[in-house]
Scaffold this motif. Structure first.
Motif, PDB file in Angstrom:
ATOM      1  N   LEU A  80       0.827  -1.205   0.000  1.00  0.00           N
ATOM      2  CA  LEU A  80       0.000   0.000   0.000  1.00  0.00           C
ATOM      3  C   LEU A  80       0.864   1.259   0.000  1.00  0.00           C
ATOM      4  O   LEU A  80       0.518   2.253  -0.645  1.00  0.00           O
ATOM      5  N   LEU A  81       1.971   1.230   0.724  1.00  0.00           N
ATOM      6  CA  LEU A  81       2.875   2.380   0.722  1.00  0.00           C
ATOM      7  C   LEU A  81       3.357   2.680  -0.694  1.00  0.00           C
ATOM      8  O   LEU A  81       3.448   3.838  -1.106  1.00  0.00           O
ATOM      9  N   LEU A  82       3.645   1.635  -1.446  1.00  0.00           N
ATOM     10  CA  LEU A  82       4.088   1.816  -2.837  1.00  0.00           C
ATOM     11  C   LEU A  82       2.960   2.356  -3.710  1.00  0.00           C
ATOM     12  O   LEU A  82       3.211   3.031  -4.712  1.00  0.00           O
ATOM     13  N   ALA A  83       1.716   2.070  -3.304  1.00  0.00           N
ATOM     14  CA  ALA A  83       0.568   2.540  -4.081  1.00  0.00           C
ATOM     15  C   ALA A  83       0.314   4.029  -3.860  1.00  0.00           C
ATOM     16  O   ALA A  83      -0.422   4.658  -4.626  1.00  0.00           O
ATOM     17  N   ALA A  84       0.927   4.589  -2.815  1.00  0.00           N
ATOM     18  CA  ALA A  84       0.717   6.013  -2.500  1.00  0.00           C
ATOM     19  C   ALA A  84       1.952   6.816  -2.880  1.00  0.00           C
ATOM     20  O   ALA A  84       2.448   7.628  -2.094  1.00  0.00           O
ATOM     21  N   LYS A  85       2.439   6.614  -4.072  1.00  0.00           N
ATOM     22  CA  LYS A  85       3.689   7.245  -4.507  1.00  0.00           C
ATOM     23  C   LYS A  85       3.671   8.764  -4.355  1.00  0.00           C
ATOM     24  O   LYS A  85       4.559   9.361  -3.744  1.00  0.00           O
ATOM     25  N   GLU A  86       2.661   9.402  -4.890  1.00  0.00           N
ATOM     26  CA  GLU A  86       2.608  10.864  -4.864  1.00  0.00           C
ATOM     27  C   GLU A  86       2.300  11.402  -3.473  1.00  0.00           C
ATOM     28  O   GLU A  86       2.910  12.367  -3.022  1.00  0.00           O
ATOM     29  N   ASP A  87       1.352  10.793  -2.785  1.00  0.00           N
ATOM     30  CA  ASP A  87       0.920  11.299  -1.482  1.00  0.00           C
ATOM     31  C   ASP A  87       1.987  11.180  -0.409  1.00  0.00           C
ATOM     32  O   ASP A  87       2.112  12.052   0.453  1.00  0.00           O
ATOM     33  N   ILE A  88       2.745  10.094  -0.441  1.00  0.00           N
ATOM     34  CA  ILE A  88       3.740   9.871   0.610  1.00  0.00           C
ATOM     35  C   ILE A  88       5.148  10.244   0.148  1.00  0.00           C
ATOM     36  O   ILE A  88       5.856  10.986   0.821  1.00  0.00           O
ATOM     37  N   PHE A  89       5.531   9.770  -1.016  1.00  0.00           N
ATOM     38  CA  PHE A  89       6.893  10.009  -1.497  1.00  0.00           C
ATOM     39  C   PHE A  89       7.035  11.324  -2.260  1.00  0.00           C
ATOM     40  O   PHE A  89       8.143  11.781  -2.524  1.00  0.00           O
ATOM     41  N   GLY A  90       5.901  11.921  -2.607  1.00  0.00           N
ATOM     42  CA  GLY A  90       5.932  13.174  -3.353  1.00  0.00           C
ATOM     43  C   GLY A  90       6.509  14.340  -2.572  1.00  0.00           C
ATOM     44  O   GLY A  90       6.843  15.380  -3.142  1.00  0.00           O
ATOM     45  N   LYS A  91       6.646  14.174  -1.261  1.00  0.00           N
ATOM     46  CA  LYS A  91       7.192  15.237  -0.411  1.00  0.00           C
ATOM     47  C   LYS A  91       8.630  15.597  -0.767  1.00  0.00           C
ATOM     48  O   LYS A  91       9.093  16.690  -0.455  1.00  0.00           O
ATOM     49  N   VAL A  92       9.338  14.666  -1.399  1.00  0.00           N
ATOM     50  CA  VAL A  92      10.767  14.895  -1.670  1.00  0.00           C
ATOM     51  C   VAL A  92      11.000  15.554  -3.027  1.00  0.00           C
ATOM     52  O   VAL A  92      12.148  15.721  -3.448  1.00  0.00           O
ATOM     53  N   GLY A  93       9.925  15.913  -3.715  1.00  0.00           N
ATOM     54  CA  GLY A  93      10.052  16.645  -4.976  1.00  0.00           C
ATOM     55  C   GLY A  93      10.792  15.879  -6.056  1.00  0.00           C
ATOM     56  O   GLY A  93      10.437  14.762  -6.418  1.00  0.00           O
ATOM     57  N   GLY A  94      11.875  16.477  -6.546  1.00  0.00           N
ATOM     58  CA  GLY A  94      12.621  15.891  -7.658  1.00  0.00           C
ATOM     59  C   GLY A  94      13.310  14.577  -7.349  1.00  0.00           C
ATOM     60  O   GLY A  94      13.709  13.856  -8.259  1.00  0.00           O
ATOM     61  N   MET A  95      13.439  14.245  -6.065  1.00  0.00           N
ATOM     62  CA  MET A  95      14.094  12.991  -5.681  1.00  0.00           C
ATOM     63  C   MET A  95      13.129  11.816  -5.641  1.00  0.00           C
ATOM     64  O   MET A  95      13.504  10.697  -5.304  1.00  0.00           O
ATOM     65  N   ILE A  96      11.856  12.074  -5.957  1.00  0.00           N
ATOM     66  CA  ILE A  96      10.826  11.058  -5.769  1.00  0.00           C
ATOM     67  C   ILE A  96      11.118   9.752  -6.503  1.00  0.00           C
ATOM     68  O   ILE A  96      10.965   8.668  -5.932  1.00  0.00           O
ATOM     69  N   ASP A  97      11.546   9.833  -7.772  1.00  0.00           N
ATOM     70  CA  ASP A  97      11.757   8.604  -8.554  1.00  0.00           C
ATOM     71  C   ASP A  97      12.872   7.744  -7.969  1.00  0.00           C
ATOM     72  O   ASP A  97      12.733   6.519  -7.863  1.00  0.00           O
ATOM     73  N   GLY A  98      13.978   8.382  -7.596  1.00  0.00           N
ATOM     74  CA  GLY A  98      15.095   7.629  -7.030  1.00  0.00           C
ATOM     75  C   GLY A  98      14.747   6.980  -5.706  1.00  0.00           C
ATOM     76  O   GLY A  98      15.042   5.796  -5.477  1.00  0.00           O
ATOM     77  N   ILE A  99      14.096   7.737  -4.829  1.00  0.00           N
ATOM     78  CA  ILE A  99      13.723   7.210  -3.512  1.00  0.00           C
ATOM     79  C   ILE A  99      12.658   6.132  -3.656  1.00  0.00           C
ATOM     80  O   ILE A  99      12.726   5.084  -3.013  1.00  0.00           O
TER      81      ILE A  99
END
Length: 199
Positions: A80-99
């Protein structure tokens, strides 16, 4: 059915509720609420085990249900965490894809470890070998639960506070990944006799 098994079944029943709340975007702070549900479910793991041992209520049904409930709960949470890519991981901006990619690969490693150890235990049980739980494995479980809870909470908190919570969760996730690998390797090495064929 005894009390520990009822608690374990309750944990299993909480999983679909956890999933529903997670995806219920119309609900304010749905990730925070999902995180609380997850945390309560995770805590029942310690409760049912302690009651079963202290009151000598260990049963075959409990031995079957408890590990399944634990693994399904944690595996579901990581997916589920992986399903929330933008909501949770989007906080890091340009680093989102790598993280996000790093987390996705780590989740695959974590789930693979759980499957390998489960198969390992099945072989041991079939051969009448009893394998004691390791402290490293218990630490792994605690840190996994903590990182999942913190990352879920970060999804409901905006701004700098949300970013701080997110990075705290990521640090816990990194520690959980390392502990998962180390505990898996340690478990296999210390019980390598399980893989030896009887002469």
């Amino acid at each position: 059915m005894n009390l520990p098994n009822k608690i374990t079944l309750t944990r299993i029943c909480m999983i679909p509720v956890f999933v529903l709340v997670f995806f219920l975007k119309a609900l304010p702070y749905n990730y925070l609420i999902a995180g609380v549900i997850f945390l309560i479910a995770a805590l029942t793991d310690f409760v049912d085990g302690r009651i079963a041992r202290s009151r000598k209520l260990v049963t075959n049904l409990g031995k079957f249900l408890d590990p399944i409930a634990d693994k399904v709960l944690v595996a579901t949470a990581f997916v589920l965490l992986l399903a929330a890519k933008e909501d949770i991981f989007g906080k890091v901006g340009g680093m989102i894809d790598g993280i996000y990619t790093t987390v996705a690969i780590s989740v695959c490693v974590i789930l693979a470890r759980e499957l390998i150890i489960s198969a390992f235990r099945q072989i041991a049980a079939a051969n009448g070998i009893i394998m004691a739980a390791e402290k490293l494995g218990k630490y792994k479980t605690v840190v996994q639960d903590a990182c999942i809870f913190v990352l879920l909470v970060s999804g409901s908190v905006a701004g700098m506070v949300g970013l701080i919570i997110f990075w705290t969760g990521m640090v816990l996730f990194a520690i959980a990944t390392v502990l998962t690998i180390l505990s898996g390797v340690s478990y296999v090495v210390k019980n390598k006799q399980v893989l030896k064929d009887k002469e």
